[in-house]
Write an enzyme that holds these catalytic residues in place. Structure first.
Site, PDB file in Angstrom:
ATOM      1  N   GLU A 271       0.671  -3.962   1.911  1.00 50.52           N
ATOM      2  CA  GLU A 271      -0.765  -3.729   1.987  1.00 50.52           C
ATOM      3  C   GLU A 271      -1.495  -4.882   1.308  1.00 50.52           C
ATOM      4  O   GLU A 271      -0.953  -5.545   0.428  1.00 50.52           O
ATOM      5  CB  GLU A 271      -1.148  -2.413   1.308  1.00 50.52           C
TER       6      GLU A 271
ATOM      7  N   SER B 173      -4.506  -1.095   2.655  1.00 57.55           N
ATOM      8  CA  SER B 173      -4.642   0.158   1.934  1.00 57.55           C
ATOM      9  C   SER B 173      -5.678   1.030   2.620  1.00 57.55           C
ATOM     10  O   SER B 173      -6.610   0.527   3.262  1.00 57.55           O
ATOM     11  CB  SER B 173      -5.087  -0.130   0.493  1.00 57.55           C
TER      12      SER B 173
END
Length: 579
Positions: free
Chosen positions: A456, A482
């Site tokens: 992420e 994210s």
């Protein structure tokens, strides 16, 4: 023999997995281990119910799970079952973020599913209640449930309470963005220190509609969790009541024979995608829903998910694109309120069965939409007429890509590529302000195989926002974002660079065209030029040549199919529940 609590008739153990360790003279050695732990003969002859948690001391996401597991066990015992508690791992993204530790995050989803499967198989447990808190632990636990196909109930550990900073609710997303403000000279270190001390004030998972809360909503919409169980924050004692009820519910499922694959159907998966889109949820759902479907033998890839996203209105005003946190949605009725509005509007399949033994529509009887709030909009007045998360496809992403558009005003971007072969290099460029308005950050070789692990990119995207450039640049990656990421940030670009995808052929200055309204992600380079570049392209190595991350890289597939690592239910010749 244990009793079915509803009919008071004995539950037939002759077809349950635990007969292999509890029934007959030849199982005396096995029973001796159970006696050694203080179980009575009556308890040994009852169904053995696995109570799996992702409890650990790594982060607040998981710290309350052990307490909640005790309440689950009480519910199982009260319904004439014998609970057996065990733990599996969690990698907490907030701590893994922004460094090499994030390579372990998506890998942990598979390890969680595999370890729960192995514990259940090895000890012949008959049913499962799974509790999870942090991002990958929720889909990992649900994947194990449908893979094993024993009667199962999922329960979320609950969200964190919001922090308060200068009179406003804040989450860890705000703190990541504060790091960007600090690098831009807009916040000094003393102020940043004060903020970090108040941002996360309790146990629980990140408070916005990030991946954990997104997948918690999915658990209810898909029917694997009790209605309302996704909402209450982790510190609330009401979570214990949901935990006890989950323990009782799994015993009813054992008695009725209702299993996860009876619940997780194509329609149920579509319901799950609807709740993601309607709440502006995490782009990671486009990985996790295909992976859960794969465990059931159902084809439901990124494009199928995106098709549902496209037709679903966005109605929940939640962070990161909106104003509110999970606690706020809970206080106005939680996930059932969102589902009630979506059902009434014709966006949910109300006939899908759930762990209550009732359908979605039956579960929502009596739920009333509260008009004295603005956390959830009416369908007649949505935040947008189509989902908060959308799929893209084009010459730069033949296998597709995904972007969260919740809260965004401009859905088109055309700019020049600025290429980086890892996140660290891109983050350094942001810190040093080595970019300009109109740039498109390209972060590649971060895909499932190429990373390995599909990291992420919240640290980078949040820093850009903190510098006030969030709506002036775009970012694309074959990695992930994210659930807390906001802005024109496109992930899951496939094929990934490591296997020769177009993203690996880009050069600084190439013109990239993004149109989220039309679902397009193109590079304005001719096919002939791309073919020429492909002839000179060479695969890249990485530093993970042993251990779990190496092993993952050998088996993982594309993001398009959910980054899966095994053949799935279609290749099964037996199901654990029927051993």
């Amino acid at each position: 023999m244990p009793l079915d609590e509803r009919t008071k008739t004995p539950i037939d153990k002759s077809k349950l997995p635990s007969r292999h360790v509890t029934v007959g003279p030849d199982k005396a050695p096995h029973r001796s281990y159970l006696y050694a732990m203080g179980l009575s003969e009556e308890e040994i002859m009852q169904p053995l119910v696995g109570v799996a948690t992702c409890w650990n001391e790594a982060a607040p996401c998981n710290i309350a799970l052990s307490r909640q597991a005790q309440a689950v066990k009480f519910g199982v015992k009260a319904a004439a079952g014998t609970p057996r508690e065990f733990c599996t791992i969690t990698v907490t993204d907030g701590i893994a973020m922004g460094h090499q530790g994030m390579k372990a995050s998506l890998v942990s989803r598979e390890v969680i599913a595999d370890s729960v499967e192995l514990t259940m198989r090895g000890h012949s447990y008959d049913a499962l209640v799974g509790l999870a808190g942090c991002d990958k632990s929720l889909p990992g636990m649900m994947m194990a449930m449908v893979r094993l196909n024993v009667p199962s109930v999922f329960m979320y550990g609950g969200s964190i309470l919001p922090g308060r900073w200068k009179g406003k609710d804040v989450t860890v997303q705000d703190l990541f963005e504060a790091v960007g403000k600090h690098s831009a000279g807009e916040m000094d270190e003393a102020e940043l220190r004060k903020m970090e001390c108040v941002t996360c004030p309790s146990a629980g998972s990140c408070g916005g509609q990030y991946t954990a809360n997104t997948m918690a909503c999915v658990s209810e919409a898909m029917g694997l969790a009790l209605p309302g169980s996704a909402g209450a924050p982790a510190p609330y004692e009401s979570r214990d009541a949901y935990a006890e009820a989950s323990g009782r519910a799994v015993m009813e499922l054992l008695a009725s024979g209702l299993r996860p694959r009876d619940i997780v159907t194509r329609k149920a998966l579509e319901n799950a995608a609807v709740i993601v889109a309607a709440t502006g949820g995490s782009t990671n759902a486009a990985l996790h829903l295909p992976a859960i479907a794969h465990e059931c033998g159902i084809d439901f890839d990124l494009h199928a998910v995106a098709e549902v996203f496209r037709r679903t209105p966005y109605i929940a005003d939640l962070k990161p694109g909106g104003r509110y946190v999970a606690k706020d949605m809970y206080e106005i009725g939680g996930v059932p309120v969102v589902m009630r509005e979506l059902l009434d509007g014709g966006y949910l399949h109300g006939d899908c069965i759930t762990v209550t033994g009732k359908t979605i529509a039956e579960n929502l009887e009596g739920v009333v939409f509260p008009d004295d709030q603005d956390v959830i909009r009416r369908l007649s007045n949505p935040l947008s007429s189509w989902g908060g998360v959308v799929g893209l496809k084009g010459t730069l992403a033949p296998e597709g890509a995904i972007v969260k558009v919740a809260g965004m005003k401009n859905l088109k971007f055309r700019g020049t590529a600025l290429c980086f072969d890892c996140e660290e290099d891109a983050f350094k460029a942001v810190q040093e302000r080595r970019y300009k308005e109109g740039d498109v950050f390209v972060i590649r070789y971060e895909g499932p195989k190429g990373g390995p692990g599909m990291r992420e990119m919240l640290a980078t995207t949040a820093a850009i926002y903190g510098q006030g450039m969030g709506d002036k640049v775009a970012l694309i990656t074959d990695g992930r974002f994210s659930g807390a990421t906001r802005g024109f940030c496109i992930g899951h670009v496939g094929p990934e660079a490591a296997v020769g995808g177009p993203i690996g052929l880009l050069r600084d200055g190439d013109i990239i065209n993004i149109d989220a309204e039309a679902g397009i992600l193109d590079v304005e380079v001719s096919e002939e030029e791309l073919a020429e570049r492909r002839r000179s392209w060479q695969p890249r190595g990485h530093n993970y040549n042993a251990g779990a991350i190496w092993k993952y890289a050998q088996t993982v597939g594309s993001a398009e199919k959910g980054a899966i690592t095994h053949p799935g239910a279609k290749a099964e010749t037996h199901v654990y529940a029927d051993v």
